[in-house]
Design a protein around this motif. Structure first.
Motif, PDB file in Angstrom:
ATOM      1  N   CYS A  78     109.902 -49.514  67.823  1.00  0.00           N
ATOM      2  CA  CYS A  78     108.960 -49.966  68.936  1.00  0.00           C
ATOM      3  C   CYS A  78     108.114 -48.589  69.021  1.00  0.00           C
ATOM      4  O   CYS A  78     108.325 -47.353  69.155  1.00  0.00           O
ATOM      5  CB  CYS A  78     109.711 -49.862  70.227  1.00  0.00           C
ATOM      6  N   PRO A  79     106.706 -48.827  68.807  1.00  0.00           N
ATOM      7  CA  PRO A  79     105.572 -47.612  68.741  1.00  0.00           C
ATOM      8  C   PRO A  79     105.207 -47.429  69.983  1.00  0.00           C
ATOM      9  O   PRO A  79     104.320 -46.617  70.185  1.00  0.00           O
ATOM     10  CB  PRO A  79     104.699 -48.163  67.879  1.00  0.00           C
ATOM     11  N   GLU A  80     105.692 -48.117  71.263  1.00  0.00           N
ATOM     12  CA  GLU A  80     105.148 -48.098  72.367  1.00  0.00           C
ATOM     13  C   GLU A  80     105.800 -46.679  72.977  1.00  0.00           C
ATOM     14  O   GLU A  80     107.268 -46.374  73.165  1.00  0.00           O
ATOM     15  CB  GLU A  80     105.537 -49.192  73.423  1.00  0.00           C
ATOM     16  N   ALA A  81     104.875 -45.824  73.662  1.00  0.00           N
ATOM     17  CA  ALA A  81     105.414 -44.460  74.305  1.00  0.00           C
ATOM     18  C   ALA A  81     106.436 -44.768  75.672  1.00  0.00           C
ATOM     19  O   ALA A  81     107.140 -44.091  75.947  1.00  0.00           O
ATOM     20  CB  ALA A  81     104.211 -43.604  74.788  1.00  0.00           C
ATOM     21  N   GLY A  82     106.177 -45.982  76.098  1.00  0.00           N
ATOM     22  CA  GLY A  82     106.879 -46.378  77.441  1.00  0.00           C
ATOM     23  C   GLY A  82     108.299 -46.573  76.967  1.00  0.00           C
ATOM     24  O   GLY A  82     109.380 -46.154  77.875  1.00  0.00           O
ATOM     25  N   GLN A  83     108.612 -47.099  75.787  1.00  0.00           N
ATOM     26  CA  GLN A  83     109.874 -47.140  75.502  1.00  0.00           C
ATOM     27  C   GLN A  83     110.584 -46.008  75.015  1.00  0.00           C
ATOM     28  O   GLN A  83     111.978 -45.902  75.325  1.00  0.00           O
ATOM     29  CB  GLN A  83     110.180 -48.167  73.959  1.00  0.00           C
ATOM     30  N   MET A  84     109.896 -45.149  74.631  1.00  0.00           N
ATOM     31  CA  MET A  84     110.519 -43.756  73.949  1.00  0.00           C
ATOM     32  C   MET A  84     110.791 -43.088  75.502  1.00  0.00           C
ATOM     33  O   MET A  84     111.780 -42.167  75.353  1.00  0.00           O
ATOM     34  CB  MET A  84     109.598 -43.125  73.191  1.00  0.00           C
ATOM     35  N   THR A  85     109.844 -42.925  76.380  1.00  0.00           N
ATOM     36  CA  THR A  85     109.981 -42.407  77.729  1.00  0.00           C
ATOM     37  C   THR A  85     111.292 -42.791  78.275  1.00  0.00           C
ATOM     38  O   THR A  85     112.014 -42.268  79.118  1.00  0.00           O
ATOM     39  CB  THR A  85     108.911 -42.630  78.647  1.00  0.00           C
ATOM     40  N   VAL A  86     111.547 -44.242  78.317  1.00  0.00           N
ATOM     41  CA  VAL A  86     112.718 -44.860  78.767  1.00  0.00           C
ATOM     42  C   VAL A  86     114.034 -44.231  78.410  1.00  0.00           C
ATOM     43  O   VAL A  86     115.030 -43.886  78.972  1.00  0.00           O
ATOM     44  CB  VAL A  86     112.651 -46.319  79.087  1.00  0.00           C
ATOM     45  N   LEU A  87     114.195 -44.059  76.957  1.00  0.00           N
ATOM     46  CA  LEU A  87     115.250 -43.957  76.125  1.00  0.00           C
ATOM     47  C   LEU A  87     115.337 -42.207  76.537  1.00  0.00           C
ATOM     48  O   LEU A  87     116.512 -41.857  76.480  1.00  0.00           O
ATOM     49  CB  LEU A  87     114.774 -44.132  74.702  1.00  0.00           C
ATOM     50  N   ALA A  88     114.486 -41.391  76.418  1.00  0.00           N
ATOM     51  CA  ALA A  88     114.337 -40.243  76.718  1.00  0.00           C
ATOM     52  C   ALA A  88     114.970 -39.925  78.079  1.00  0.00           C
ATOM     53  O   ALA A  88     115.864 -38.810  78.252  1.00  0.00           O
ATOM     54  CB  ALA A  88     113.224 -39.516  76.540  1.00  0.00           C
ATOM     55  N   ALA A  89     114.642 -40.587  78.974  1.00  0.00           N
ATOM     56  CA  ALA A  89     115.134 -40.308  80.455  1.00  0.00           C
ATOM     57  C   ALA A  89     116.836 -40.927  80.455  1.00  0.00           C
ATOM     58  O   ALA A  89     117.380 -40.269  80.926  1.00  0.00           O
ATOM     59  CB  ALA A  89     114.296 -41.359  81.483  1.00  0.00           C
ATOM     60  N   ALA A  90     117.299 -41.995  79.902  1.00  0.00           N
ATOM     61  CA  ALA A  90     118.251 -42.391  79.497  1.00  0.00           C
ATOM     62  C   ALA A  90     119.343 -41.368  78.720  1.00  0.00           C
ATOM     63  O   ALA A  90     120.183 -40.941  79.373  1.00  0.00           O
ATOM     64  CB  ALA A  90     118.476 -43.623  78.897  1.00  0.00           C
ATOM     65  N   MET A 144     117.973 -41.886  68.871  1.00  0.00           N
ATOM     66  CA  MET A 144     117.557 -43.221  68.469  1.00  0.00           C
ATOM     67  C   MET A 144     116.228 -43.535  69.131  1.00  0.00           C
ATOM     68  O   MET A 144     115.415 -44.280  68.322  1.00  0.00           O
ATOM     69  CB  MET A 144     118.859 -44.221  69.129  1.00  0.00           C
ATOM     70  N   GLY A 145     115.900 -43.018  70.222  1.00  0.00           N
ATOM     71  CA  GLY A 145     114.600 -43.314  70.790  1.00  0.00           C
ATOM     72  C   GLY A 145     113.475 -43.057  69.859  1.00  0.00           C
ATOM     73  O   GLY A 145     112.383 -43.658  69.578  1.00  0.00           O
ATOM     74  N   ARG A 146     113.665 -41.782  69.512  1.00  0.00           N
ATOM     75  CA  ARG A 146     112.603 -41.080  68.536  1.00  0.00           C
ATOM     76  C   ARG A 146     112.562 -41.625  67.236  1.00  0.00           C
ATOM     77  O   ARG A 146     111.499 -42.031  66.771  1.00  0.00           O
ATOM     78  CB  ARG A 146     113.108 -39.352  68.275  1.00  0.00           C
ATOM     79  N   ALA A 147     113.889 -42.106  66.539  1.00  0.00           N
ATOM     80  CA  ALA A 147     113.581 -42.991  65.326  1.00  0.00           C
ATOM     81  C   ALA A 147     113.138 -44.402  65.374  1.00  0.00           C
ATOM     82  O   ALA A 147     112.242 -44.673  64.716  1.00  0.00           O
ATOM     83  CB  ALA A 147     115.055 -43.200  64.908  1.00  0.00           C
ATOM     84  N   ALA A 148     113.203 -45.083  66.563  1.00  0.00           N
ATOM     85  CA  ALA A 148     112.354 -46.338  66.876  1.00  0.00           C
ATOM     86  C   ALA A 148     111.167 -46.108  67.129  1.00  0.00           C
ATOM     87  O   ALA A 148     110.252 -46.888  66.640  1.00  0.00           O
ATOM     88  CB  ALA A 148     113.202 -46.811  68.204  1.00  0.00           C
ATOM     89  N   TYR A 149     110.926 -45.044  67.784  1.00  0.00           N
ATOM     90  CA  TYR A 149     109.176 -44.960  67.843  1.00  0.00           C
ATOM     91  C   TYR A 149     108.630 -44.238  66.665  1.00  0.00           C
ATOM     92  O   TYR A 149     107.376 -44.892  66.482  1.00  0.00           O
ATOM     93  CB  TYR A 149     109.135 -43.465  69.062  1.00  0.00           C
ATOM     94  N   ARG A 150     109.482 -43.496  66.060  1.00  0.00           N
ATOM     95  CA  ARG A 150     108.377 -43.077  64.666  1.00  0.00           C
ATOM     96  C   ARG A 150     108.762 -43.845  63.528  1.00  0.00           C
ATOM     97  O   ARG A 150     108.164 -43.628  62.439  1.00  0.00           O
ATOM     98  CB  ARG A 150     108.917 -41.451  64.176  1.00  0.00           C
ATOM     99  N   ASN A 151     109.772 -44.846  63.800  1.00  0.00           N
ATOM    100  CA  ASN A 151     110.153 -45.725  62.843  1.00  0.00           C
ATOM    101  C   ASN A 151     110.750 -45.128  61.524  1.00  0.00           C
ATOM    102  O   ASN A 151     110.081 -45.197  60.289  1.00  0.00           O
ATOM    103  CB  ASN A 151     108.717 -46.568  62.313  1.00  0.00           C
ATOM    104  N   GLU A 152     111.586 -44.146  61.748  1.00  0.00           N
ATOM    105  CA  GLU A 152     111.992 -43.149  60.819  1.00  0.00           C
ATOM    106  C   GLU A 152     113.539 -42.832  61.196  1.00  0.00           C
ATOM    107  O   GLU A 152     113.452 -42.333  62.495  1.00  0.00           O
ATOM    108  CB  GLU A 152     111.311 -41.918  60.564  1.00  0.00           C
ATOM    109  N   LEU A 153     114.509 -43.146  60.466  1.00  0.00           N
ATOM    110  CA  LEU A 153     115.902 -42.542  60.595  1.00  0.00           C
ATOM    111  C   LEU A 153     116.071 -41.335  60.042  1.00  0.00           C
ATOM    112  O   LEU A 153     115.838 -41.347  58.794  1.00  0.00           O
ATOM    113  CB  LEU A 153     116.871 -43.844  60.242  1.00  0.00           C
ATOM    114  N   ASP A 154     117.008 -40.264  60.561  1.00  0.00           N
ATOM    115  CA  ASP A 154     117.029 -39.288  59.960  1.00  0.00           C
ATOM    116  C   ASP A 154     118.943 -39.347  60.009  1.00  0.00           C
ATOM    117  O   ASP A 154     119.549 -40.072  60.599  1.00  0.00           O
ATOM    118  CB  ASP A 154     116.765 -38.004  60.416  1.00  0.00           C
ATOM    119  N   ALA A 155     119.413 -38.395  59.278  1.00  0.00           N
ATOM    120  CA  ALA A 155     120.965 -38.119  59.206  1.00  0.00           C
ATOM    121  C   ALA A 155     121.523 -38.083  60.652  1.00  0.00           C
ATOM    122  O   ALA A 155     122.823 -38.552  60.999  1.00  0.00           O
ATOM    123  CB  ALA A 155     121.489 -37.208  58.291  1.00  0.00           C
ATOM    124  N   SER A 156     120.873 -37.186  61.548  1.00  0.00           N
ATOM    125  CA  SER A 156     121.486 -36.645  62.952  1.00  0.00           C
ATOM    126  C   SER A 156     121.745 -37.936  63.697  1.00  0.00           C
ATOM    127  O   SER A 156     122.726 -38.148  64.341  1.00  0.00           O
ATOM    128  CB  SER A 156     120.708 -35.600  63.463  1.00  0.00           C
TER     129      SER A 156
END
Length: 284
Positions: A78-90, A144-156
């Motif tokens: 999800c490229p929306e900043a609001g989605q990342m904000t909610v997951l960061a708060a969570a 997971m929120g960062r990965a979903a926002y940037r469309n990139e998965l890393d090992a961590s």
């Protein structure tokens, strides 16, 4: 009907309505002197009816003929900043709940040391373990929120994605131990149900990373878990339980909404999808 808008809104509204009905039930149907609920109270029937109808409505509305994504990034990206904000708060709330739980668990540990026969070790032990696991679980939600926002998965992100479900499982066990001798299920039933649904929701979300996608089941558990979590806050739980419930509910609602958007919603506009870093470097 945009299911990715209507269903999360329905879950949030159902949670708020459940919260109000639970407060009404505790005010007019619960008798503190006896520790029992009045039989046949309208508030009890209204609360149970609401939760049943809400679960039925969500179960029916998450059905559909459209094929959905089966990998983590296509499902939750999800490229929306609001989605990342909610997951960061969570994620931050989950870390905070771990710190609060450690404080409470250490207090219970002192009681156990003072009288091991009266205070069994299983109570503070499970509380401390759940609190410790909430720390990497919160970091996992952030990644997971960062990965979903940037469309990139890393090992961590892949390594920590399972920790929210693991923390929820131990939290479920600790909740059961805390209320295991309570004969009146209605006293702690909403909270126990919320922990169970939220744990299963995060387990199903992490399963997308391991080739076990269950789109409709994940969406159903995420939305009903979030609604049950908001409802259970009417019991005015301790700070650890309140923070953990809110954190798990926010992340479940955000992940459920992203999954519905990617399953039933229109394609993302090309300008909103952030390319992976390697593509950005090639463009430069």
């Amino acid at each position: 009907m945009r299911k990715d808008i209507a269903l999360p809104a329905l879950a949030a509204a159902g949670g708020v309505a459940g919260f109000l009905l639970r407060r009404w039930q505790l005010a007019c149907a619960y008798v503190p002197e006896t520790g029992l609920f009045v039989h046949g109270a309208p508030a009890t029937y209204a609360l149970l009816g609401l939760m049943g109808l809400l679960a039925l409505a969500i179960a029916l509305l998450v059905q559909g003929d459209r094929e959905g994504p089966e990998d983590f990034l296509p499902a939750f990206g999800c490229p929306e900043a609001g989605q990342m904000t909610v997951l960061a708060a969570a994620g931050l709330l989950m870390v905070l709940s771990g710190a609060l739980g450690l404080k409470d668990g250490l207090g219970e540990l002192q009681l156990w040391r003072a009288d091991p026969e009266l205070y069994p070790m299983s109570g503070p032990g499970s509380q401390l373990l759940a609190s410790v696991l909430c720390l990497p679980a919160g970091l996992g939600v952030l990644l997971m929120g960062r990965a979903a926002y940037r469309n990139e998965l890393d090992a961590s992100a892949c390594r920590l994605a399972s920790f929210p479900a693991l923390a929820g499982l131990v939290w479920l066990f600790a909740t059961h131990l805390k209320h295991g001798v309570e004969p009146v299920l209605m006293k702690y039933g909403p909270g126990l149900l919320a922990v169970l649904l939220l744990t299963l929701a995060h387990y199903c979300a992490a399963a997308f990373l391991y080739g076990r996608p269950r789109r409709r089941r994940t969406a159903f558990l995420a939305l009903t878990g979030a609604a049950a979590g908001v409802t259970s806050l009417a019991d005015r739980p301790d700070l650890f339980t309140a923070a953990a419930t809110l954190a798990f509910s926010l992340s479940a609602l955000a992940l459920g909404r992203a999954l519905l958007r990617n399953t039933f919603g229109p394609p993302w506009p090309e300008g909103e999808r952030m390319p992976p870093p390697e593509e950005e470097e090639q463009e430069k």
